[in-house]
Design an enzyme around this catalytic site. Structure first.
Site, PDB file in Angstrom:
ATOM      1  N   ASP A   1      -5.809  -8.117  -5.854  1.00 30.02           N
ATOM      2  CA  ASP A   1      -5.459  -7.664  -7.218  1.00 30.02           C
ATOM      3  C   ASP A   1      -5.732  -8.717  -8.295  1.00 30.02           C
ATOM      4  O   ASP A   1      -6.210  -8.369  -9.373  1.00 30.02           O
ATOM      5  CB  ASP A   1      -3.976  -7.254  -7.294  1.00 30.02           C
ATOM      6  CG  ASP A   1      -3.760  -5.792  -6.930  1.00 30.02           C
ATOM      7  OD1 ASP A   1      -4.732  -5.122  -6.531  1.00 30.02           O
ATOM      8  OD2 ASP A   1      -2.610  -5.323  -7.039  1.00 30.02           O
TER       9      ASP A   1
ATOM     10  N   GLU B   1      -7.033  -1.848  15.340  1.00 23.26           N
ATOM     11  CA  GLU B   1      -8.120  -1.827  14.360  1.00 23.26           C
ATOM     12  C   GLU B   1      -9.413  -2.234  15.056  1.00 23.26           C
ATOM     13  O   GLU B   1      -9.559  -3.365  15.498  1.00 23.26           O
ATOM     14  CB  GLU B   1      -7.787  -2.758  13.188  1.00 23.26           C
ATOM     15  CG  GLU B   1      -8.697  -2.474  12.010  1.00 23.26           C
ATOM     16  CD  GLU B   1      -8.147  -2.923  10.664  1.00 23.26           C
ATOM     17  OE1 GLU B   1      -6.926  -2.852  10.447  1.00 23.26           O
ATOM     18  OE2 GLU B   1      -8.964  -3.340   9.845  1.00 23.26           O
TER      19      GLU B   1
ATOM     20  N   LYS C   1      -2.746   0.590 -12.948  1.00 21.34           N
ATOM     21  CA  LYS C   1      -3.556   0.503 -11.715  1.00 21.34           C
ATOM     22  C   LYS C   1      -3.487   1.804 -10.899  1.00 21.34           C
ATOM     23  O   LYS C   1      -4.505   2.320 -10.447  1.00 21.34           O
ATOM     24  CB  LYS C   1      -3.091  -0.683 -10.844  1.00 21.34           C
ATOM     25  CG  LYS C   1      -3.851  -0.763  -9.527  1.00 21.34           C
ATOM     26  CD  LYS C   1      -3.331  -1.810  -8.563  1.00 21.34           C
ATOM     27  CE  LYS C   1      -4.063  -1.670  -7.231  1.00 21.34           C
ATOM     28  NZ  LYS C   1      -3.450  -2.433  -6.140  1.00 21.34           N
TER      29      LYS C   1
ATOM     30  N   GLY D   1      -2.800  -9.041  -2.456  1.00 20.26           N
ATOM     31  CA  GLY D   1      -4.194  -8.980  -1.994  1.00 20.26           C
ATOM     32  C   GLY D   1      -5.178  -9.469  -3.044  1.00 20.26           C
ATOM     33  O   GLY D   1      -4.977 -10.505  -3.687  1.00 20.26           O
TER      34      GLY D   1
ATOM     35  N   ASP E   1      -7.772   2.723   5.010  1.00 17.96           N
ATOM     36  CA  ASP E   1      -8.530   1.494   5.225  1.00 17.96           C
ATOM     37  C   ASP E   1      -9.321   1.214   3.957  1.00 17.96           C
ATOM     38  O   ASP E   1      -9.867   2.129   3.339  1.00 17.96           O
ATOM     39  CB  ASP E   1      -9.464   1.599   6.445  1.00 17.96           C
ATOM     40  CG  ASP E   1      -9.696   0.207   6.999  1.00 17.96           C
ATOM     41  OD1 ASP E   1      -8.778  -0.346   7.627  1.00 17.96           O
ATOM     42  OD2 ASP E   1     -10.777  -0.365   6.752  1.00 17.96           O
TER      43      ASP E   1
ATOM     44  N   LYS F   1       0.842  -1.198   0.000  1.00 19.21           N
ATOM     45  CA  LYS F   1       0.000   0.000   0.000  1.00 19.21           C
ATOM     46  C   LYS F   1       0.875   1.245   0.000  1.00 19.21           C
ATOM     47  O   LYS F   1       0.619   2.199  -0.715  1.00 19.21           O
ATOM     48  CB  LYS F   1      -0.843   0.043   1.289  1.00 19.21           C
ATOM     49  CG  LYS F   1      -2.102  -0.733   1.258  1.00 19.21           C
ATOM     50  CD  LYS F   1      -2.890  -0.321   2.504  1.00 19.21           C
ATOM     51  CE  LYS F   1      -4.037  -1.228   2.764  1.00 19.21           C
ATOM     52  NZ  LYS F   1      -4.779  -0.845   3.961  1.00 19.21           N
TER      53      LYS F   1
HETATM   54  P1  IMP Z   1      -6.984  -3.045   5.137  1.00 19.43           P
HETATM   55  O1  IMP Z   1      -7.319  -1.684   4.714  1.00 19.43           O
HETATM   56  O2  IMP Z   1      -5.526  -3.188   5.419  1.00 19.43           O
HETATM   57  O3  IMP Z   1      -7.878  -3.583   6.203  1.00 19.43           O
HETATM   58  O4  IMP Z   1      -7.143  -3.922   3.811  1.00 19.43           O
HETATM   59  C1  IMP Z   1      -8.259  -4.626   3.437  1.00 19.43           C
HETATM   60  C2  IMP Z   1      -7.910  -5.788   2.554  1.00 19.43           C
HETATM   61  O5  IMP Z   1      -8.020  -5.398   1.206  1.00 19.43           O
HETATM   62  C3  IMP Z   1      -6.505  -6.363   2.736  1.00 19.43           C
HETATM   63  O6  IMP Z   1      -6.566  -7.765   2.683  1.00 19.43           O
HETATM   64  C4  IMP Z   1      -5.725  -5.848   1.544  1.00 19.43           C
HETATM   65  O7  IMP Z   1      -4.760  -6.756   1.134  1.00 19.43           O
HETATM   66  C5  IMP Z   1      -6.821  -5.715   0.512  1.00 19.43           C
HETATM   67  N1  IMP Z   1      -6.529  -4.615  -0.390  1.00 19.43           N
HETATM   68  C6  IMP Z   1      -6.589  -3.302  -0.112  1.00 19.43           C
HETATM   69  N2  IMP Z   1      -6.241  -2.576  -1.185  1.00 19.43           N
HETATM   70  C7  IMP Z   1      -5.940  -3.472  -2.145  1.00 19.43           C
HETATM   71  C8  IMP Z   1      -5.487  -3.337  -3.481  1.00 19.43           C
HETATM   72  O8  IMP Z   1      -5.250  -2.243  -4.018  1.00 19.43           O
HETATM   73  N3  IMP Z   1      -5.299  -4.474  -4.137  1.00 19.43           N
HETATM   74  C9  IMP Z   1      -5.532  -5.700  -3.596  1.00 19.43           C
HETATM   75  N4  IMP Z   1      -5.947  -5.896  -2.366  1.00 19.43           N
HETATM   76  C10 IMP Z   1      -6.149  -4.772  -1.632  1.00 19.43           C
END
Ligand code: IMP
Length: 188
Positions: A144, A40, A162, A142, A69, A16
Site C-alpha cells: 500500500d 500455495e 482505496k 503490504g 490471490d 484482506k
Molecule cells: P497473496 O495473495 O496473499 O499471495 O498476496 C500477495 C502479496 O501482495 C502479499 O504480500 C500482500 O501483502 C500483497 N498485497 C495484496 N493485496 C494488497 C493490497 O491491497 N495492498 C497492499 N499489498 C497487497
C-alpha cells in the site's frame, strides 16, 4: 433461522478480509472469516494459485468459501514480483522494491477471487494500472505505501477511497454481481 454469513473468506490475512468484508457489505453479502493456512502451489499464474487454494479452503471449511490471490506486477522488472509478491514482501519488502525500480515506474496490481461450494468453482479477476512511488508514503499494509493507482496522486496507503477503486474491489464487484444473481435464482 437466518444464517449469519453468506460466504466465508479463507485466509490468514486479516487486512484482506477486513477490506473484502466492507466491500461485499455494499452488495448485501455477509462475509465470515475462516482463519486458516492454505496450500500455495508454485506457479506463474495467480489464477492457478487461487484455484488450488480455494479447493483446499473448501475441504477445510466445508461451506461456500472464497479466497483471493494477488500480485504486484512491475513492467520494468518483466512483471516481478507477480505471483511471488507475498514472498518478496516478506524478504526484501517495500525498501527492496524501491531499490530495484528506477525511472520506468509503471506497474499493475492484480486480484483473483476464487469461489467454491459443493457444486461449483468460479474465478473472478481484475487488474488496476498504476505506478510505484519514489519512496514510501503512508502506513498501510503490504505494498500500500508504494502503489499509486492510475488517475490518483497518492499511494493506496493514503487514499481514503482505496476500497472503492482497488484491484480487490474490482474483482469482488464481479464476484458479488454473480453471487447475488446465483442466490436470487436459488430462492426464486
Ligand atoms: P497473496 O495473495 O496473499 O499471495 O498476496 C500477495 C502479496 O501482495 C502479499 O504480500 C500482500 O501483502 C500483497 N498485497 C495484496 N493485496 C494488497 C493490497 O491491497 N495492498 C497492499 N499489498 C497487497
Amino acid at each position: 433461522m437466518q444464517q449469519l454469513y453468506d460466504v466465508f473468506f479463507a485466509s490468514s490475512n486479516k487486512n484482506k478480509y477486513q477490506e473484502a468484508r466492507a466491500i461485499l457489505a455494499e452488495f448485501g453479502i455477509k462475509l465470515g472469516f475462516f482463519n486458516c493456512k492454505l496450500l500455495e502451489i508454485q506457479s506463474d499464474s495467480i489464477r492457478k494459485i487461487a484455484l488450488h487454494k480455494v479447493t483446499d479452503a473448501f475441504s477445510q471449511c466445508k461451506k461456500p468459501v472464497i479466497v483471493e490471490d494477488d500480485g504486484l506486477f512491475i513492467d520494468s522488472l518483466s512483471g516481478f514480483p507477480g505471483p511471488f509478491s507475498s514472498y518478496v514482501f516478506k524478504t526484501i519488502g517495500n525498501k527492496g522494491i524501491l531499490q530495484l525500480v528506477n525511472t520506468k515506474r509503471n506497474a499493475n496490481f492484480q486480484s483473483v477471487i476464487a469461489y467454491c461450494d459443493k457444486k461449483q468453482v468460479a474465478l473472478f479477476d481484475a487488474k488496476i494500472k498504476g505506478k510505484i512511488s519514489k519512496k514510501t508514503h503512508g502506513k498501510g499494509w503490504g505494498y500500500d505505501p508504494i502503489f499509486i493507482p492510475h488517475g490518483q496522486k497518492m499511494t493506496y496507503a493514503l487514499l481514503k477511497n482505496k476500497n472503492e477503486i482497488s484491484h480487490r474491489y474490482l474483482a469482488l464487484r464481479k464476484f458479488a454481481m454473480w453471487f447475488v444473481r446465483k442466490q436470487q435464482s436459488i430462492y426464486r
